[in-house]
Design a protein around this motif. Structure first.
Motif, PDB file in Angstrom:
ATOM      1  N   LYS A 107       0.816  -1.221   0.000  1.00 45.63           N
ATOM      2  CA  LYS A 107       0.000   0.000   0.000  1.00 45.63           C
ATOM      3  C   LYS A 107       0.847   1.267   0.000  1.00 45.63           C
ATOM      4  N   GLN A 108       2.032   1.226   0.663  1.00 50.68           N
ATOM      5  CA  GLN A 108       2.822   2.440   0.770  1.00 50.68           C
ATOM      6  C   GLN A 108       4.310   2.137   0.856  1.00 50.68           C
ATOM      7  N   THR A 109       5.082   2.924   0.112  1.00 53.38           N
ATOM      8  CA  THR A 109       6.541   2.930   0.248  1.00 53.38           C
ATOM      9  C   THR A 109       6.960   4.325   0.682  1.00 53.38           C
ATOM     10  N   VAL A 110       7.765   4.392   1.737  1.00 53.99           N
ATOM     11  CA  VAL A 110       8.308   5.655   2.219  1.00 53.99           C
ATOM     12  C   VAL A 110       9.765   5.751   1.777  1.00 53.99           C
ATOM     13  N   LEU A 111      10.106   6.835   1.103  1.00 53.25           N
ATOM     14  CA  LEU A 111      11.492   7.114   0.731  1.00 53.25           C
ATOM     15  C   LEU A 111      12.046   8.154   1.688  1.00 53.25           C
ATOM     16  N   VAL A 112      13.118   7.811   2.388  1.00 47.38           N
ATOM     17  CA  VAL A 112      13.853   8.777   3.202  1.00 47.38           C
ATOM     18  C   VAL A 112      15.007   9.278   2.349  1.00 47.38           C
ATOM     19  N   PHE A 113      14.971  10.549   2.008  1.00 46.68           N
ATOM     20  CA  PHE A 113      15.915  11.167   1.065  1.00 46.68           C
ATOM     21  C   PHE A 113      16.840  12.098   1.851  1.00 46.68           C
ATOM     22  N   MET A 114      18.115  11.711   1.968  1.00 50.41           N
ATOM     23  CA  MET A 114      19.084  12.464   2.765  1.00 50.41           C
ATOM     24  C   MET A 114      20.324  12.765   1.927  1.00 50.41           C
ATOM     25  N   PRO A 115      20.270  13.814   1.120  1.00 53.42           N
ATOM     26  CA  PRO A 115      21.402  14.174   0.264  1.00 53.42           C
ATOM     27  C   PRO A 115      22.526  14.830   1.071  1.00 53.42           C
ATOM     28  N   TRP A 116      23.647  15.078   0.422  1.00 52.59           N
ATOM     29  CA  TRP A 116      24.814  15.642   1.093  1.00 52.59           C
ATOM     30  C   TRP A 116      24.562  17.096   1.485  1.00 52.59           C
ATOM     31  N   THR A 117      24.945  17.450   2.716  1.00 51.77           N
ATOM     32  CA  THR A 117      24.732  18.809   3.201  1.00 51.77           C
ATOM     33  C   THR A 117      26.030  19.496   3.608  1.00 51.77           C
ATOM     34  N   GLY A 118      27.168  18.842   3.379  1.00 54.24           N
ATOM     35  CA  GLY A 118      28.446  19.449   3.733  1.00 54.24           C
ATOM     36  C   GLY A 118      29.143  20.042   2.527  1.00 54.24           C
ATOM     37  N   ASN A 119      30.481  19.947   2.518  1.00 52.93           N
ATOM     38  CA  ASN A 119      31.244  20.430   1.369  1.00 52.93           C
ATOM     39  C   ASN A 119      32.153  19.327   0.846  1.00 52.93           C
ATOM     40  N   ASP A 120      33.109  19.675   0.006  1.00 45.39           N
ATOM     41  CA  ASP A 120      33.983  18.681  -0.604  1.00 45.39           C
ATOM     42  C   ASP A 120      35.114  18.249   0.329  1.00 45.39           C
ATOM     43  N   ASN A 121      35.281  18.946   1.440  1.00 43.61           N
ATOM     44  CA  ASN A 121      36.440  18.694   2.296  1.00 43.61           C
ATOM     45  C   ASN A 121      36.040  18.045   3.620  1.00 43.61           C
ATOM     46  N   ASP A 122      36.187  18.762   4.724  1.00 46.07           N
ATOM     47  CA  ASP A 122      36.010  18.134   6.030  1.00 46.07           C
ATOM     48  C   ASP A 122      34.641  18.377   6.654  1.00 46.07           C
ATOM     49  N   ASP A 123      33.810  19.198   6.053  1.00 42.12           N
ATOM     50  CA  ASP A 123      32.500  19.489   6.614  1.00 42.12           C
ATOM     51  C   ASP A 123      31.494  18.433   6.152  1.00 42.12           C
ATOM     52  N   GLN A 124      31.003  17.640   7.097  1.00 39.97           N
ATOM     53  CA  GLN A 124      30.053  16.572   6.774  1.00 39.97           C
ATOM     54  C   GLN A 124      28.606  17.013   6.929  1.00 39.97           C
ATOM     55  N   GLY A 125      28.399  18.284   7.248  1.00 34.33           N
ATOM     56  CA  GLY A 125      27.035  18.775   7.351  1.00 34.33           C
ATOM     57  C   GLY A 125      26.236  18.014   8.389  1.00 34.33           C
TER      58      GLY A 125
END
Length: 419
Positions: free
Chosen positions: A46-64
């Motif tokens: 009846k239902q599929t839930v997608l949890v969408f968690m894209p990148w929130t940091g930068n290319d270096n040391d910030d993991q957001g």
């Protein structure tokens, strides 16, 4: 001149032959169906839930917010184990670095919770409409359902466009370390630190287009992001989702209390009122009691826009009254004002105002806020008293440079103002 003559006998013969052919075809079809297993509609997911968690940091040391996302996923999984499973299917898309993402399904069978790998991704095409559509199509391929819902984790700044910020978000700064170098004692929000690389930001219009390209209309879209319960955002998403669950303001860094909310999020018949009340109860008792959440019926947005257009054609808010409006953000120049309070100040016609509030209630049937909201955009917190709360904001009266650049290009503005 050539005449076509009608022959009753020849016509009867052709009719009989056609009837025999039809009966043979029906017989073959029935025989074929008899050999197939019957379809039990009760067995269709009846239902599929997608949890969408894209990148929130930068290319270096910030993991957001990556570590906060992991805590969110742990909370969801604890709820699944505590409830001994759930009725639908749960798919997670999460970026593990700036250039790598994975999709997996969370399963629970015979008391064992597991992650089933589905696909890996490289790059950050998830910031484009085509990339978002591909992710949703992958979800449909792996976890088909009658209904789809989507939970989006990340930073947020409402309807505003990345292109309109000089340094997106220009006001979000990391708190300075106090003497001695110890970490800041101020509680963090999901806006804290924010996106330090514009390449990983996603505009609302892009998300809406990606959902459209996938041929999906979501059952609900929940933003675990700051500042997403805007009338501009809800209107832009009206073709993408039936319901929008979001906050008018900043959300504390831990995000939604998924362990308590999951029973309402994971149900085939989501309970939006219970989502809001559970969030409110949790953040009322939080060490920093601060939180606002709304459930918005996007199917009501066209009717709300129609009334708003009528009001705007008759009235304009004097600039001197802007300072009297309920502000729901912590920006130095406010971006997000309470919609109900704004129209109360704007509209002088009692009948029209009554019609507006009746439609606003249909559009936002569930909303709750703590008495004070917390913002951490600068080097010190701001506490915002909430005197009136309709559950949705508007940026029409904002004089912020970002609002001035972008608000007239929104679908909401175009639908509610005469040009």
């Amino acid at each position: 001149m050539i005449l076509f003559r009608f022959s009753p006998l020849r016509h009867a013969t052709k009719t009989l032959a056609a009837l025999l052919s039809f009966l043979l075809a029906v017989g073959a079809l029935l025989a074929s169906c008899a050999n197939d297993d019957p379809v039990n509609v009760n067995e269709i997911n009846k239902q599929t839930v997608l949890v969408f968690m894209p990148w929130t940091g930068n290319d270096n040391d910030d993991q957001g917010l990556y570590h906060a996302f992991q805590q969110n996923l742990d909370s969801i999984e604890r709820a699944i184990v505590a409830n001994r499973g759930y009725a639908g299917r749960l798919v997670v898309f999460v970026s593990t670095s700036a250039q790598a993402s994975q999709m997996y399904e969370v399963t629970y069978q015979r008391g064992v919770l597991a992650h089933i790998p589905l696909k890996t991704y490289t790059g950050h095409s998830y910031t484009t409409a085509e990339g978002i559509a591909q992710i949703l199509n992958d979800v449909k391929d792996h976890a088909f359902a009658l209904n789809y819902a989507m939970i989006v984790g990340g930073h947020g700044c409402g309807w505003t466009r990345i292109a309109d910020w000089d340094d997106y978000p220009s006001c979000a700064k990391r708190a300075p370390l106090p003497v001695g170098g110890e970490a800041s004692a101020y509680p963090q929000t999901r806006f804290f630190g924010s996106v330090t690389a514009n390449a990983y930001a996603i505009d609302v219009a892009t998300l809406a287009e990606g959902i459209r390209q996938a041929g999906v209309k979501l059952q609900y879209l929940l933003f675990d992001n700051c500042y997403m319960a805007n009338v501009e955002t809800a209107y832009a998403l009206r073709q993408a989702t039936n319901w929008l669950v979001a906050s008018t303001s900043e959300i504390m860094a831990m995000g939604m209390p998924y362990a308590a909310m999951w029973r309402y999020l994971g149900s085939a018949t989501p309970s939006y009122g219970n989502m809001v009340s559970t969030f409110h109860t949790f953040y009322e008792a939080y060490p920093t009691p601060s939180g606002a959440l709304s459930a918005i019926d996007c199917r009501q947005m066209d009717a709300l826009a129609s009334i708003m257009r009528n009001i705007n054609s008759r009235y304009a808010l004097p600039q001197a009254m802007v300072d009297s409006l309920q502000v729901l953000d912590g920006f130095a120049t406010p971006l997000f004002f309470d919609l109900g309070d704004y129209v109360d100040h704007l509209c002088a016609n009692a009948t029209l105002l009554s019609d507006f509030h009746a439609q606003l209630k249909r559009a936002v049937p569930y909303a709750a806020s703590t008495q004070t909201l917390y913002s951490y955009l600068y080097d010190h917190p701001v506490y915002i008293p909430v005197n009136t709360f309709s559950g949705i904001t508007i940026s029409d009266p904002s004089t912020s440079s970002v609002a001035e650049k972008g608000k007239k290009s929104t679908e909401w503005w175009k639908a509610t103002h005469e040009e």
